[in-house]
Design a protein around this motif. Structure first.
Motif, PDB file in Angstrom:
ATOM      1  N   LEU A  27       0.819  -1.212   0.000  1.00  0.00           N
ATOM      2  CA  LEU A  27       0.000   0.000   0.000  1.00  0.00           C
ATOM      3  C   LEU A  27       0.854   1.264   0.000  1.00  0.00           C
ATOM      4  N   TYR A  28       1.953   1.214   0.742  1.00  0.00           N
ATOM      5  CA  TYR A  28       2.707   2.439   1.003  1.00  0.00           C
ATOM      6  C   TYR A  28       4.191   2.115   1.148  1.00  0.00           C
ATOM      7  N   ALA A  29       5.026   2.937   0.511  1.00  0.00           N
ATOM      8  CA  ALA A  29       6.478   2.795   0.639  1.00  0.00           C
ATOM      9  C   ALA A  29       7.071   4.201   0.641  1.00  0.00           C
ATOM     10  N   ILE A  30       7.895   4.502   1.621  1.00  0.00           N
ATOM     11  CA  ILE A  30       8.371   5.879   1.746  1.00  0.00           C
ATOM     12  C   ILE A  30       9.315   6.275   0.613  1.00  0.00           C
ATOM     13  N   THR A  31      10.017   5.311   0.002  1.00  0.00           N
ATOM     14  CA  THR A  31      10.881   5.666  -1.132  1.00  0.00           C
ATOM     15  C   THR A  31      10.059   6.029  -2.358  1.00  0.00           C
ATOM     16  N   ARG A  32       8.856   5.506  -2.441  1.00  0.00           N
ATOM     17  CA  ARG A  32       7.977   5.808  -3.580  1.00  0.00           C
ATOM     18  C   ARG A  32       7.024   6.954  -3.287  1.00  0.00           C
ATOM     19  N   ASP A  33       6.443   6.948  -2.076  1.00  0.00           N
ATOM     20  CA  ASP A  33       5.342   7.859  -1.750  1.00  0.00           C
ATOM     21  C   ASP A  33       5.742   9.025  -0.856  1.00  0.00           C
ATOM     22  N   GLY A  34       6.991   8.967  -0.326  1.00  0.00           N
ATOM     23  CA  GLY A  34       7.429  10.007   0.593  1.00  0.00           C
ATOM     24  C   GLY A  34       7.105   9.648   2.035  1.00  0.00           C
ATOM     25  N   CYS A  35       7.951  10.122   2.941  1.00  0.00           N
ATOM     26  CA  CYS A  35       7.738   9.840   4.365  1.00  0.00           C
ATOM     27  C   CYS A  35       6.869  10.956   4.928  1.00  0.00           C
ATOM     28  N   ASN A  36       5.563  10.784   4.745  1.00  0.00           N
ATOM     29  CA  ASN A  36       4.585  11.829   5.044  1.00  0.00           C
ATOM     30  C   ASN A  36       3.359  11.208   5.704  1.00  0.00           C
ATOM     31  N   PRO A  37       2.980  11.615   6.927  1.00  0.00           N
ATOM     32  CA  PRO A  37       1.838  11.002   7.612  1.00  0.00           C
ATOM     33  C   PRO A  37       0.539  11.117   6.826  1.00  0.00           C
ATOM     34  N   ASN A  38       0.298  12.252   6.174  1.00  0.00           N
ATOM     35  CA  ASN A  38      -0.945  12.411   5.415  1.00  0.00           C
ATOM     36  C   ASN A  38      -1.031  11.399   4.283  1.00  0.00           C
ATOM     37  N   THR A  39       0.100  11.185   3.597  1.00  0.00           N
ATOM     38  CA  THR A  39       0.111  10.198   2.513  1.00  0.00           C
ATOM     39  C   THR A  39      -0.095   8.795   3.065  1.00  0.00           C
ATOM     40  N   PHE A  40       0.543   8.500   4.197  1.00  0.00           N
ATOM     41  CA  PHE A  40       0.351   7.198   4.839  1.00  0.00           C
ATOM     42  C   PHE A  40      -1.122   6.945   5.106  1.00  0.00           C
ATOM     43  N   HIS A  41      -1.816   7.924   5.697  1.00  0.00           N
ATOM     44  CA  HIS A  41      -3.239   7.728   6.026  1.00  0.00           C
ATOM     45  C   HIS A  41      -4.097   7.645   4.764  1.00  0.00           C
TER      46      HIS A  41
END
Length: 476
Positions: A27-41
């Motif tokens: 669902l989520y990977a910080i190297t792809r999506d950025g280390c961002n809480p809003n994106t995580f949620h």
């Protein structure tokens, strides 16, 4: 992007989660999506059971699993089936599960928080935006198992995340019921299928190897150098075993604090028919902190001054006055390729003195244009899959990582690092071990051939220059 989580890790998590087969969807990977809480949620809220996995620079892998949804609503949540875990520590498989202690504060949700487990918290990944800094993310969270989860094995946190929250990746996978499709691993070094035909082809390539006839030499010389116990003698025994068709122990090998090999011994490799192949594997004393060969002796070895079966004596180094010293060596007596032999399980604890000694040897070799390779031995001890099946060597991420480390250590291309497993405990030949060893030997012989071809080109160029000078004199 399929994620970094390996199939064997998924299988282990599946066992810990229980209740049958599971599928893992990234669902989520910080190297792809950025280390961002809003994106995580945005990507992970209300997706049901998930597993969060962190990977650090030291090769440690750890994280947490929850049965319930993530959300942006502030508050603690109860999940008796949640647990924290570790899968690897320092690149070694290390399996630990830390279950919920039942106090009800298993999960914690907050809009400006990344995945967070426990009431204290036991694992808080990050809050706010975290940028990539030089290939890793310096998370501002922490790991302190003991508030919401039980640390029954009493493990120190430093033995889970190496005492830091710097990660190369953080992933969140959705976990659903269903049979998992096993991914076919992509080999990091491609070879033909490991079968009898491939083995026979390698044997033929090596059997038919011959130095260039114009150089007037009958054999190439391969010098083996490395720390005590790395497997120099064992590699020769392995190669000799393959061509003799049975396990042989011609060269003394084993484990000892000091080198079992004390003499410069150029070994022939013999076929079943009794004939010898056109190269020699030259064994010599193992490298030690305060003993073993030094730079001067290495220089004499490379240039062919050391007589065969010369016994190295730390108290009396070889000199031009030594009995048997070859003052005018032929090209056949010189070394045509050097192979550093390193034990893959001890590379990280090699004494600095030995590393510096090898690098000083490399300076000599580079000056002389002598090619170098690295044999990385005992790779079966690095990876369970390779231990079960040697043919898995080039799909093993652990072996690949160690090849890269050794390449950097001695400053050689990764293609010059050749992983092998020597015959050690076996009583009969094994196709996988033989193929891997012959692959390495063939590459070493290729390096030697390239060196000899360069010498031939230099001789031709020198001869041409002499011819041009003679013609110039005739015109005058």
């Amino acid at each position: 992007m399929t994620g970094k989580l390996k199939d064997e890790d998924m299988a282990q998590l599946e066992t810990w989660i229980g209740k049958g087969s599971k599928q893992f969807t990234l669902l989520y990977a910080i190297t792809r999506d950025g280390c961002n809480p809003n994106t995580f949620h945005q990507l992970c809220d209300n997706k049901g059971p998930t597993v969060t996995v962190l990977y650090n620079q030291q090769g440690s892998v750890y994280g947490g699993y929850t049965n319930i949804n993530w959300s942006g609503n502030v508050g603690h949540k109860t999940d008796a089936g949640a647990f924290l875990f570790q899968l690897k520590f320092d690149n070694k498989k290390t399996l630990s599960k830390f279950p919920s202690n039942g106090n009800g504060n298993d999960m914690y949700s907050r809009q400006n928080y990344g995945p967070t487990f426990g009431g204290g918290h036991d694992l808080h990944t990050f809050s706010g935006n975290i940028g990539n800094s030089g290939g890793y993310f310096q998370l501002n969270g922490y790991l302190t198992i003991g508030t919401g989860y039980t640390n029954t094995i009493g493990i120190n946190m430093n033995n889970i995340n190496n005492g830091n929250m710097n990660v190369t990746e953080l992933e969140v996978y959705q976990v659903t019921d269903g049979k998992r499709q096993k991914a076919t691993p992509t080999p990091w070094r491609k070879t033909p299928a490991w079968n009898d035909k491939f083995l026979d082809g390698l044997i033929e390539d090596i059997t038919t190897f011959k130095p260039f006839p114009d150089l007037d030499i009958s054999e190439a010389r391969i010098l083996m150098l490395g720390p005590v116990g790395a497997g120099k003698s064992s590699f020769y025994n392995t190669i000799n075993s393959i061509f003799r068709g049975r396990i042989t122990q011609k060269a003394g090998s084993g484990s000892a604090e000091q080198s079992l090999t004390t003499a410069y011994t150029p070994y022939f490799v013999r076929e079943r028919s009794g004939g010898t192949l056109n190269f020699r594997i030259c064994d010599t004393r193992g490298l030690e902190d305060s003993q073993g060969i030094d730079v001067i002796e290495c220089n004499y070895l490379l240039d062919g001054h050391v007589p065969e079966y010369y016994q190295f004596n730390p108290a009396t180094p070889i000199t031009p006055n030594t009995n048997g010293f070859i003052s005018k060596p032929t090209l056949e007596e010189k070394i045509h390729c050097v192979v550093f032999v390193l034990d893959s399980t001890t590379v990280e604890v090699l004494p600095d003195k030995i590393i510096q000694k090898m690098k000083s040897f490399q300076t000599l070799m580079n000056q002389k244009g002598i090619p170098q390779a690295i044999l990385l031995t005992k790779i079966d001890k690095l990876c369970e899959n390779v231990e079960k099946n040697t043919a898995e060597v080039f799909t093993s991420g652990v072996v690949e990582e160690n090849v890269a480390k050794v390449s950097q250590l001695l400053g050689l291309p990764r293609g010059n690092v050749l992983p092998v497993k020597n015959y050690e405990n076996e009583m009969q030949l094994d196709k996988g071990i033989s193929i891997l060893s012959l692959l390495s030997l063939r590459q070493i012989l290729n390096f030697a051939e390239d060196y000899l071809e360069s010498l031939l080109d230099k001789m031709a160029a020198s001869s041409k220059r002499r011819g041009m000078k003679e013609k110039s004199k005739e015109k005058k």
